[in-house]
Motif scaffolding. Structure first.
Motif, PDB file in Angstrom:
ATOM      1  N   PHE A   1       0.824  -1.199   0.000  1.00 45.24           N
ATOM      2  CA  PHE A   1       0.000   0.000   0.000  1.00 45.24           C
ATOM      3  C   PHE A   1       0.859   1.250   0.000  1.00 45.24           C
ATOM      4  O   PHE A   1       2.017   1.225   0.399  1.00 45.24           O
ATOM      5  N   ALA A   2       0.256   2.364  -0.442  1.00 49.01           N
ATOM      6  CA  ALA A   2       0.950   3.644  -0.428  1.00 49.01           C
ATOM      7  C   ALA A   2       1.354   3.969   1.005  1.00 49.01           C
ATOM      8  O   ALA A   2       0.565   3.785   1.931  1.00 49.01           O
TER       9      ALA A   2
ATOM     10  N   PHE B   1      10.112   2.661  -4.547  1.00 52.09           N
ATOM     11  CA  PHE B   1       9.487   1.625  -3.742  1.00 52.09           C
ATOM     12  C   PHE B   1      10.117   0.312  -4.162  1.00 52.09           C
ATOM     13  O   PHE B   1      10.062  -0.060  -5.324  1.00 52.09           O
ATOM     14  N   GLU B   2      10.735  -0.404  -3.216  1.00 44.13           N
ATOM     15  CA  GLU B   2      11.427  -1.637  -3.580  1.00 44.13           C
ATOM     16  C   GLU B   2      10.769  -2.860  -2.952  1.00 44.13           C
ATOM     17  O   GLU B   2      10.077  -2.780  -1.959  1.00 44.13           O
TER      18      GLU B   2
ATOM     19  N   THR C   1       4.230   7.585 -10.421  1.00 45.31           N
ATOM     20  CA  THR C   1       4.755   8.182 -11.653  1.00 45.31           C
ATOM     21  C   THR C   1       5.457   7.210 -12.597  1.00 45.31           C
ATOM     22  O   THR C   1       5.625   7.528 -13.772  1.00 45.31           O
ATOM     23  N   ASN C   2       5.893   6.043 -12.109  1.00 46.49           N
ATOM     24  CA  ASN C   2       6.650   5.145 -12.977  1.00 46.49           C
ATOM     25  C   ASN C   2       6.590   3.716 -12.461  1.00 46.49           C
ATOM     26  O   ASN C   2       6.753   3.479 -11.271  1.00 46.49           O
ATOM     27  N   TRP C   3       6.374   2.770 -13.365  1.00 47.75           N
ATOM     28  CA  TRP C   3       6.487   1.347 -13.053  1.00 47.75           C
ATOM     29  C   TRP C   3       7.782   0.834 -13.658  1.00 47.75           C
ATOM     30  O   TRP C   3       8.048   1.070 -14.830  1.00 47.75           O
TER      31      TRP C   3
ATOM     32  N   ILE D   1      10.447  -1.365  -7.681  1.00 49.50           N
ATOM     33  CA  ILE D   1       9.163  -1.687  -8.303  1.00 49.50           C
ATOM     34  C   ILE D   1       8.553  -0.470  -8.998  1.00 49.50           C
ATOM     35  O   ILE D   1       8.117  -0.552 -10.129  1.00 49.50           O
ATOM     36  N   CYS D   2       8.507   0.663  -8.279  1.00 47.71           N
ATOM     37  CA  CYS D   2       7.864   1.849  -8.839  1.00 47.71           C
ATOM     38  C   CYS D   2       8.412   3.117  -8.190  1.00 47.71           C
ATOM     39  O   CYS D   2       9.146   3.050  -7.207  1.00 47.71           O
TER      40      CYS D   2
END
Length: 120
Positions: free
Chosen positions: A43-44, A84-85, A56-58, A72-73
């Motif tokens: 989750f955020a 985010f890892e 903003t990015n995957w 990840i993103c």
């Protein structure tokens, strides 16, 4: 005793604050083991400067296999950019749409446990 106190005060390795209930921690690392077929949602994060936080990015796509440490993103707003890892080895089975405005508790992605494919 003084050495022990100094090591605790200035230790660079700290355990994460939240350990997913459904996971087994492996040794004293940041890697968690998901059993085959077990699913974990991410989750955020709750941040002080979360206003206008956007996905903003995957760096992955559905079906990709990730391992601990894979980015990840990216999440960002006008003040921060955050990577985010992954802490799991598993297959990505669900992702949030790109450019989604994130609030506390927005599900970013899900990972399904698989048999580990590579040695540590």
């Amino acid at each position: 005793m003084l050495k022990s106190l100094l090591q605790r005060l200035f230790s660079t390795t700290r355990k994460p604050n939240r350990i997913p209930k459904s996971c087994n921690m492996i040794a004293d690392t940041y890697e968690y083991k998901l059993e085959k077929g077990q699913v974990e949602s991410f989750f955020a994060p709750e941040l002080e400067n979360q206003k206008d936080l956007v996905l903003t990015n995957w760096n992955i796509k559905l079906g990709d296999v990730v391992k601990p440490g894979d980015i990840i993103c990216n999440l960002s707003n006008n003040m921060i950019v955050m990577e985010f890892e992954s802490v799991f080895t598993g297959k990505i089975i669900s992702i949030c749409p790109l450019n989604t405005k994130l609030t506390k508790g927005t599900e970013l992605f899900k990972v399904e446990g698989i048999n580990q494919l590579w040695p540590k």
